[in-house]
Write a protein that holds these residues in place. Structure first.
Motif, PDB file in Angstrom:
ATOM      1  N   ASN A  75      -4.992   5.830  -3.689  1.00 42.13           N
ATOM      2  CA  ASN A  75      -4.788   4.323  -2.843  1.00 42.13           C
ATOM      3  C   ASN A  75      -5.062   3.368  -3.663  1.00 42.13           C
ATOM      4  O   ASN A  75      -5.288   2.117  -2.726  1.00 42.13           O
ATOM      5  CB  ASN A  75      -5.301   4.734  -1.404  1.00 42.13           C
ATOM      6  CG  ASN A  75      -4.639   3.944  -0.368  1.00 42.13           C
ATOM      7  OD1 ASN A  75      -5.198   3.244   0.399  1.00 42.13           O
ATOM      8  ND2 ASN A  75      -3.480   4.356  -0.298  1.00 42.13           N
ATOM      9  N   LYS A 135      -9.495  -0.086  -2.979  1.00 44.19           N
ATOM     10  CA  LYS A 135      -8.693   1.049  -2.272  1.00 44.19           C
ATOM     11  C   LYS A 135      -7.997   0.508  -1.007  1.00 44.19           C
ATOM     12  O   LYS A 135      -8.645  -0.371  -0.402  1.00 44.19           O
ATOM     13  CB  LYS A 135      -9.748   2.045  -1.586  1.00 44.19           C
ATOM     14  CG  LYS A 135      -8.977   3.220  -1.034  1.00 44.19           C
ATOM     15  CD  LYS A 135      -9.891   4.432  -0.639  1.00 44.19           C
ATOM     16  CE  LYS A 135      -9.211   5.525  -0.093  1.00 44.19           C
ATOM     17  NZ  LYS A 135     -10.195   6.685   0.324  1.00 44.19           N
ATOM     18  N   SER A 154      -6.382   1.048   1.662  1.00 42.93           N
ATOM     19  CA  SER A 154      -6.518   1.650   3.170  1.00 42.93           C
ATOM     20  C   SER A 154      -7.744   1.026   3.553  1.00 42.93           C
ATOM     21  O   SER A 154      -7.808   0.496   4.766  1.00 42.93           O
ATOM     22  CB  SER A 154      -6.561   2.936   3.480  1.00 42.93           C
ATOM     23  OG  SER A 154      -7.182   3.713   2.428  1.00 42.93           O
ATOM     24  N   ASP A 169      -0.951   8.483  -3.645  1.00 40.77           N
ATOM     25  CA  ASP A 169      -1.639   9.032  -2.521  1.00 40.77           C
ATOM     26  C   ASP A 169      -3.105   9.410  -2.483  1.00 40.77           C
ATOM     27  O   ASP A 169      -3.886   9.354  -1.768  1.00 40.77           O
ATOM     28  CB  ASP A 169      -0.912  10.176  -2.073  1.00 40.77           C
ATOM     29  CG  ASP A 169       0.562   9.829  -1.390  1.00 40.77           C
ATOM     30  OD1 ASP A 169       0.680   8.516  -1.058  1.00 40.77           O
ATOM     31  OD2 ASP A 169       1.540  10.506  -1.248  1.00 40.77           O
ATOM     32  N   ASP A 179       2.777   4.223  -8.285  1.00 39.29           N
ATOM     33  CA  ASP A 179       2.684   5.718  -8.175  1.00 39.29           C
ATOM     34  C   ASP A 179       3.775   6.562  -9.153  1.00 39.29           C
ATOM     35  O   ASP A 179       4.744   6.673  -8.660  1.00 39.29           O
ATOM     36  CB  ASP A 179       2.855   6.062  -6.796  1.00 39.29           C
ATOM     37  CG  ASP A 179       2.614   7.886  -6.543  1.00 39.29           C
ATOM     38  OD1 ASP A 179       2.264   8.514  -7.566  1.00 39.29           O
ATOM     39  OD2 ASP A 179       2.596   8.128  -5.457  1.00 39.29           O
ATOM     40  N   GLN A 183       0.734  -1.170   0.124  1.00 38.91           N
ATOM     41  CA  GLN A 183      -0.011   0.001  -0.018  1.00 38.91           C
ATOM     42  C   GLN A 183       0.942   1.220  -0.053  1.00 38.91           C
ATOM     43  O   GLN A 183       0.468   2.224  -0.763  1.00 38.91           O
ATOM     44  CB  GLN A 183      -1.073   0.081   1.121  1.00 38.91           C
ATOM     45  CG  GLN A 183      -1.882   1.062   1.066  1.00 38.91           C
ATOM     46  CD  GLN A 183      -2.181   1.822   2.589  1.00 38.91           C
ATOM     47  OE1 GLN A 183      -1.752   1.534   3.458  1.00 38.91           O
ATOM     48  NE2 GLN A 183      -3.016   2.780   2.578  1.00 38.91           N
TER      49      GLN A 183
END
Length: 374
Positions: A281, A323, A325, A278, A298, A273
């Motif tokens: 995610n 996602k 998180s 950012d 990223d 992750q």
């Protein structure tokens, strides 16, 4: 007015009540505890105007009845360091002062009239009632509260929804991206009823429940709830409004089923992750045969990560985005050794279930997919 009680019992009760009090209050007296002596019982109260909590402590000595209010911070700091010992309060209601005597000394604090303390809203005579075991309610609040939203436009999403039906009690929370739905088959009612418990009283209950046995009795109407457990009573204002039809977003036909070690998948997601973008995610799940591959990237910062793990999978090869998180939160709120992930296609929600359901319950968590670039 003079009374004596156990310092440890008082400290524990005040620590629990202090969670109700806000750091800033519209009414200064809402920063106080209310002490009310009736015979050999002390009743303690704290409130933030929307949530009011009462608890009782037995007294070893008392010379009369009465009530007063005392600031929470100084009293809490003073008594929490005591070892177990008798502590005596000598309250002078005319001088607005209380002297507190203990084994090695004494201190005094100002007090106020408790008459200014707001009276909480009561539940109406036509209230619905839920009786549920202390441990079961604690377990379901702990499992659900992480999925509540912080949405100013849709306040109904900011609490836990209790849906009482003729077949079960459903405990539901969702922020629009993830959803938790617990069915408790041992609690039901011929007369359907529901309420939305705000996050603050849910958090209070999360910290206070589950420490002993017994039942919790919840009485509620359209606006307020009264929750009684042990020596404690929590009265709270409910979130008003209609909760969305949570059943309609749960896909029913999910032919692709993946079974994986929960701790292994959780650890892999935590490693991958940090390499995800950012803002999104996004983690890409690619499953084929007995292999699950997790990818994060990223490109703005030239970061990528890939990790593979074995799994049991019955279904078509598939790539789907979630996602990261949120998926970590979902897995963290299970306590089973393995999870089952059910998928239909990359555009439909994925279901996450425990490998073994708790007794008399049906637990399900849902994750909305994210668009991925193949």
């Amino acid at each position: 007015m003079r009374f004596t009680l156990s310092s440890t019992a008082l400290s524990n009760k005040l620590a629990a009540l202090s969670r109700v009090i806000n750091s800033k209050n519209a009414l200064p007296i809402l920063g106080d505890f209310v002490f009310e002596i009736n015979g050999q019982t002390l009743r303690l109260t704290a409130s933030d105007s929307e949530n009011t909590m009462h608890t009782t402590v037995p007294l070893t000595e008392s010379d009369g009845d009465g009530r007063f209010a005392i600031g929470n911070h100084d009293l809490l700091e003073a008594v929490k360091g005591f070892s177990e010992q008798p502590i005596t309060f000598d309250a002078d209601l005319q001088a607005n002062l209380v002297k507190i005597t203990y084994q090695n000394g004494l201190f005094s604090l100002p007090i106020e009239s408790a008459d200014e303390f707001p009276i909480p809203q009561t539940v109406g005579d036509n209230a619905s009632v839920i009786v549920i075991s202390n441990q079961l309610l604690a377990e379901n609040i702990n499992r659900s509260i992480f999925a509540t939203a912080q949405d100013e436009l849709r306040p109904v999403m900011n609490g836990i929804y209790f849906d009482l039906t003729p077949d079960y009690l459903a405990v539901v929370a969702s922020d629009g991206h993830k959803l938790v739905r617990n069915k408790i088959f041992s609690v039901k009612s011929d007369v359907p009823a529901s309420f939305i418990l705000p996050k603050k009283p849910a958090s209070l209950l999360k910290n206070l429940l589950g420490k002993d046995g017994g039942d919790v009795i919840i009485r509620f109407d359209e606006r307020n709830a009264e929750i009684c457990f042990g020596d404690d009573t929590l009265r709270c204002r409910l979130i008003e409004g209609r909760y969305p039809n949570y059943g309609s977003v749960i896909p029913q036909n999910n032919p692709n089923e993946l079974r994986a070690d929960r701790n292994g998948l959780l650890a892999a997601l935590r490693r991958v992750q940090p390499f995800a973008n950012d803002s999104s995610n996004l983690i890409r799940f690619h499953v084929e045969g007995s292999m699950l591959q997790l990818d994060a990237e990223d490109y703005d910062f030239s970061k990528t990560a890939t990790e593979r793990m074995t799994c049991d999978y019955n279904g078509q090869p598939m790539s789907i985005g979630f996602k990261g998180s949120s998926f970590i939160e979902v897995l963290s709120n299970f306590d089973c050794p393995e999870v089952i992930i059910q998928l239909a296609d990359p555009s439909r929600a994925g279901l996450v279930l425990p490998s073994e359901q708790p007794e008399n319950q049906d637990v399900l968590m849902l994750m909305m997919p994210m668009l991925i670039n193949e």
